[in-house]
Motif scaffolding. Structure first.
Motif, PDB file in Angstrom:
ATOM      1  N   VAL A 165     -57.193 -22.769 -13.653  1.00 38.33           N
ATOM      2  CA  VAL A 165     -56.644 -23.878 -12.867  1.00 38.33           C
ATOM      3  C   VAL A 165     -55.434 -23.420 -12.056  1.00 38.33           C
ATOM      4  O   VAL A 165     -55.297 -23.739 -10.872  1.00 38.33           O
ATOM      5  CB  VAL A 165     -56.257 -25.046 -13.787  1.00 38.33           C
ATOM      6  CG1 VAL A 165     -55.469 -26.110 -13.024  1.00 38.33           C
ATOM      7  CG2 VAL A 165     -57.509 -25.672 -14.400  1.00 38.33           C
ATOM      8  N   ARG A 166     -54.564 -22.659 -12.682  1.00 36.11           N
ATOM      9  CA  ARG A 166     -53.340 -22.243 -11.989  1.00 36.11           C
ATOM     10  C   ARG A 166     -53.624 -21.212 -10.904  1.00 36.11           C
ATOM     11  O   ARG A 166     -52.990 -21.226  -9.845  1.00 36.11           O
ATOM     12  CB  ARG A 166     -52.321 -21.741 -13.009  1.00 36.11           C
ATOM     13  CG  ARG A 166     -51.904 -22.870 -13.939  1.00 36.11           C
ATOM     14  CD  ARG A 166     -50.842 -22.529 -14.926  1.00 36.11           C
ATOM     15  NE  ARG A 166     -50.644 -23.641 -15.846  1.00 36.11           N
ATOM     16  CZ  ARG A 166     -49.693 -23.690 -16.751  1.00 36.11           C
ATOM     17  NH1 ARG A 166     -48.836 -22.682 -16.869  1.00 36.11           N
ATOM     18  NH2 ARG A 166     -49.577 -24.743 -17.540  1.00 36.11           N
ATOM     19  N   LEU A 167     -54.571 -20.320 -11.157  1.00 34.52           N
ATOM     20  CA  LEU A 167     -54.962 -19.378 -10.110  1.00 34.52           C
ATOM     21  C   LEU A 167     -55.561 -20.114  -8.915  1.00 34.52           C
ATOM     22  O   LEU A 167     -55.307 -19.762  -7.758  1.00 34.52           O
ATOM     23  CB  LEU A 167     -55.975 -18.364 -10.655  1.00 34.52           C
ATOM     24  CG  LEU A 167     -55.418 -17.252 -11.550  1.00 34.52           C
ATOM     25  CD1 LEU A 167     -56.566 -16.451 -12.164  1.00 34.52           C
ATOM     26  CD2 LEU A 167     -54.505 -16.319 -10.763  1.00 34.52           C
ATOM     27  N   ASN A 168     -56.350 -21.147  -9.191  1.00 32.70           N
ATOM     28  CA  ASN A 168     -56.938 -21.930  -8.110  1.00 32.70           C
ATOM     29  C   ASN A 168     -55.868 -22.635  -7.292  1.00 32.70           C
ATOM     30  O   ASN A 168     -55.964 -22.740  -6.060  1.00 32.70           O
ATOM     31  CB  ASN A 168     -57.918 -22.965  -8.672  1.00 32.70           C
ATOM     32  CG  ASN A 168     -59.297 -22.374  -8.904  1.00 32.70           C
ATOM     33  OD1 ASN A 168     -59.588 -21.272  -8.488  1.00 32.70           O
ATOM     34  ND2 ASN A 168     -60.145 -23.116  -9.596  1.00 32.70           N
ATOM     35  N   LYS A 169     -54.833 -23.150  -7.976  1.00 39.21           N
ATOM     36  CA  LYS A 169     -53.743 -23.808  -7.262  1.00 39.21           C
ATOM     37  C   LYS A 169     -53.029 -22.820  -6.345  1.00 39.21           C
ATOM     38  O   LYS A 169     -52.737 -23.124  -5.181  1.00 39.21           O
ATOM     39  CB  LYS A 169     -52.746 -24.413  -8.256  1.00 39.21           C
ATOM     40  CG  LYS A 169     -53.252 -25.661  -8.967  1.00 39.21           C
ATOM     41  CD  LYS A 169     -52.203 -26.187  -9.932  1.00 39.21           C
ATOM     42  CE  LYS A 169     -52.706 -27.434 -10.651  1.00 39.21           C
ATOM     43  NZ  LYS A 169     -51.709 -27.928 -11.644  1.00 39.21           N
ATOM     44  N   VAL A 170     -52.747 -21.636  -6.875  1.00 37.70           N
ATOM     45  CA  VAL A 170     -52.066 -20.611  -6.074  1.00 37.70           C
ATOM     46  C   VAL A 170     -52.927 -20.216  -4.877  1.00 37.70           C
ATOM     47  O   VAL A 170     -52.430 -20.079  -3.750  1.00 37.70           O
ATOM     48  CB  VAL A 170     -51.735 -19.379  -6.936  1.00 37.70           C
ATOM     49  CG1 VAL A 170     -51.260 -18.219  -6.073  1.00 37.70           C
ATOM     50  CG2 VAL A 170     -50.674 -19.725  -7.977  1.00 37.70           C
ATOM     51  N   GLU A 171     -54.234 -20.036  -5.111  1.00 35.21           N
ATOM     52  CA  GLU A 171     -55.136 -19.626  -4.042  1.00 35.21           C
ATOM     53  C   GLU A 171     -55.248 -20.717  -2.983  1.00 35.21           C
ATOM     54  O   GLU A 171     -55.301 -20.432  -1.782  1.00 35.21           O
ATOM     55  CB  GLU A 171     -56.510 -19.297  -4.615  1.00 35.21           C
ATOM     56  CG  GLU A 171     -57.554 -18.877  -3.591  1.00 35.21           C
ATOM     57  CD  GLU A 171     -57.138 -17.667  -2.766  1.00 35.21           C
ATOM     58  OE1 GLU A 171     -57.630 -17.540  -1.628  1.00 35.21           O
ATOM     59  OE2 GLU A 171     -56.323 -16.853  -3.242  1.00 35.21           O
ATOM     60  N   SER A 172     -55.277 -21.985  -3.417  1.00 36.16           N
ATOM     61  CA  SER A 172     -55.360 -23.087  -2.457  1.00 36.16           C
ATOM     62  C   SER A 172     -54.112 -23.139  -1.591  1.00 36.16           C
ATOM     63  O   SER A 172     -54.193 -23.332  -0.371  1.00 36.16           O
ATOM     64  CB  SER A 172     -55.541 -24.420  -3.198  1.00 36.16           C
ATOM     65  OG  SER A 172     -56.769 -24.460  -3.883  1.00 36.16           O
ATOM     66  N   GLU A 173     -52.939 -22.973  -2.212  1.00 37.52           N
ATOM     67  CA  GLU A 173     -51.695 -22.976  -1.446  1.00 37.52           C
ATOM     68  C   GLU A 173     -51.647 -21.780  -0.493  1.00 37.52           C
ATOM     69  O   GLU A 173     -51.242 -21.918   0.670  1.00 37.52           O
ATOM     70  CB  GLU A 173     -50.493 -22.938  -2.390  1.00 37.52           C
ATOM     71  CG  GLU A 173     -50.306 -24.214  -3.184  1.00 37.52           C
ATOM     72  CD  GLU A 173     -49.131 -24.141  -4.138  1.00 37.52           C
ATOM     73  OE1 GLU A 173     -48.482 -23.070  -4.193  1.00 37.52           O
ATOM     74  OE2 GLU A 173     -48.859 -25.131  -4.830  1.00 37.52           O
ATOM     75  N   ARG A 174     -52.082 -20.622  -0.977  1.00 40.06           N
ATOM     76  CA  ARG A 174     -52.090 -19.427  -0.125  1.00 40.06           C
ATOM     77  C   ARG A 174     -52.993 -19.646   1.090  1.00 40.06           C
ATOM     78  O   ARG A 174     -52.625 -19.313   2.230  1.00 40.06           O
ATOM     79  CB  ARG A 174     -52.597 -18.226  -0.926  1.00 40.06           C
ATOM     80  CG  ARG A 174     -52.491 -16.901  -0.170  1.00 40.06           C
ATOM     81  CD  ARG A 174     -53.536 -15.916  -0.630  1.00 40.06           C
ATOM     82  NE  ARG A 174     -54.873 -16.365  -0.312  1.00 40.06           N
ATOM     83  CZ  ARG A 174     -55.420 -16.259   0.901  1.00 40.06           C
ATOM     84  NH1 ARG A 174     -54.753 -15.749   1.915  1.00 40.06           N
ATOM     85  NH2 ARG A 174     -56.651 -16.688   1.113  1.00 40.06           N
ATOM     86  N   ALA A 175     -54.182 -20.228   0.854  1.00 39.20           N
ATOM     87  CA  ALA A 175     -55.109 -20.470   1.959  1.00 39.20           C
ATOM     88  C   ALA A 175     -54.526 -21.472   2.955  1.00 39.20           C
ATOM     89  O   ALA A 175     -54.700 -21.329   4.167  1.00 39.20           O
ATOM     90  CB  ALA A 175     -56.453 -20.982   1.414  1.00 39.20           C
ATOM     91  N   LEU A 176     -53.821 -22.494   2.437  1.00 39.49           N
ATOM     92  CA  LEU A 176     -53.210 -23.482   3.315  1.00 39.49           C
ATOM     93  C   LEU A 176     -52.155 -22.845   4.213  1.00 39.49           C
ATOM     94  O   LEU A 176     -52.152 -23.037   5.439  1.00 39.49           O
ATOM     95  CB  LEU A 176     -52.574 -24.590   2.482  1.00 39.49           C
ATOM     96  CG  LEU A 176     -51.744 -25.635   3.246  1.00 39.49           C
ATOM     97  CD1 LEU A 176     -52.638 -26.422   4.190  1.00 39.49           C
ATOM     98  CD2 LEU A 176     -51.028 -26.562   2.284  1.00 39.49           C
TER      99      LEU A 176
END
Length: 373
Positions: A165-176
């Motif tokens: 979950v936390r990796l996904n959050k980081v990846e989503s923010e990075r992509a944004l």
């Protein structure tokens, strides 16, 4: 203490799961083989009326899975499970009635499934997940050893799901943020602690292809002629020295002259924020941002209309002025007279509250419209 190598491998696949291209593929395959199962499913998001959910499945039947996700999930007996409780399907339903149920006949039987062992996993504040292990009718019934194995996996699955979950959050923010930088037409190149190129965004890749003054050779970024590249290296070295000395953040800037009528490239170099635990090799250390005035960001007309209440013609005119055209040039580009353009410009001034063309250009360029491109 002796550790069972097979169990040790299984635990390793749980923690490797969040890093896999298809999360937990290895774990599900190893568990399926270990438990002599026909199918193993990791539920990352339960199917519901709002959507099909997210299921990672090894084995089974794709058509049966699709039917379950689309409409038969509401009949699933495992919906009554308490979190952390390991139960078999035959413990939850009478076998006679179950074998006549639509869920069994439409989903399980065509896939060769008969009984399942399931557990639901609640990761507080993060997600609700589940694990299902299914066997065929001719397979051995689930026993206490099977249940004990699932119980032993639960704390490891919960931790790994937190990582996921936390990796996904980081990846989503990075992509944004990466998308925002792309919208601004900024080429971004990330360097490691030795000044070697780690990664480039899409704009940087295109810039390197089309622009002879931007090159990567032997892993190092080269700009313009030898003197310009040496200047860049001095900038990078100053940033690395400040970073090593734990000094305040330093941002360096320079320009790269280009031949002909092309505008100079603008370059900003700054350190990548680090944490106390940013260790190891190939750590992102320096970010290089390059702007090319010849490929500036272009705000969408529709967004300009929404932001400022412009008509389509007013939006087009304001964007041409922001792009550096004079009023005469903009009116010619739009196929209108100068007087008509001035009328539209007065309306634009009225709607934005500015009184000069230079202020209008600044307003457009500093608006959030470019981020919508």
């Amino acid at each position: 203490m002796l550790i069972d190598p097979a169990f040790d491998e299984l635990i390793a696949t749980i923690y490797q799961g969040p890093l896999e291209e298809e999360p937990w593929q290895d774990f599900l395959s190893v568990l399926c083989k270990m438990m002599k199962a026909v199918s193993v499913t990791l539920v990352l998001n339960q199917p519901s009326e709002k959507g099909r959910g997210v299921l990672r499945v090894v084995g089974g039947n794709l058509e049966s899975l699709a039917r379950y996700q689309e409409r038969l999930f509401a009949m699933d007996p495992f919906q009554s499970l308490r979190p952390g409780e390991v139960k078999s399907l035959m413990e939850l339903v009478p076998s006679e009635g179950w074998l006549e149920s639509e869920l069994y006949k439409s989903c399980m039987k065509p896939a060769g499934l008969y009984d399942s062992l399931g557990v639901d996993i609640v990761v507080p504040g993060e997600m609700n997940a589940g694990l299902r292990v299914a066997r065929g009718e001719q397979s051995a019934s689930f026993d206490q050893a099977d249940r004990d194995l699932i119980y032993s996996l639960l704390p490891h699955l919960e931790r790994a799901l937190r990582f996921h979950v936390r990796l996904n959050k980081v990846e989503s923010e990075r992509a944004l943020y990466a998308g925002a930088v792309e919208s601004l037409s900024l080429a971004t190149i990330i360097l490691d602690e030795d000044g070697r190129v780690l990664s480039c965004n899409r704009m940087a890749e295109h810039l390197i292809i089309r622009e002879p003054d931007v090159r990567v050779e032997d892993g190092h970024l080269l700009l313009g002629d030898q003197a310009t590249t040496k200047k860049l290296q001095r900038l990078i070295n100053r940033i690395l020295e400040h970073r090593a000395g734990d000094e305040p953040t330093v941002v360096e800037a320079m320009r790269v002259p280009r031949d002909g009528d092309f505008s100079d490239l603008g370059v900003i170099a700054r350190p990548v924020p680090v944490t106390e635990w940013s260790e190891g090799k190939s750590v992102p250390t320096v970010a290089i941002f390059i702007s090319d005035p010849e490929y500036g960001a272009e705000a969408p007309v529709a967004v300009i209309i929404q932001l400022f209440g412009f008509t389509p013609t007013e939006a087009q005119l304001s964007l041409l002025l922001a792009d550096g055209l004079s009023l005469d040039e903009a009116s010619a580009a739009l196929g209108m007279s100068r007087n008509t353009a001035r009328t539209h410009l007065r309306s634009i001034f009225s709607k934005t509250g500015v009184s000069r063309q230079t202020l209008l250009v600044r307003l457009i360029l500093k608006s959030v419209a470019q981020l919508a491109d």
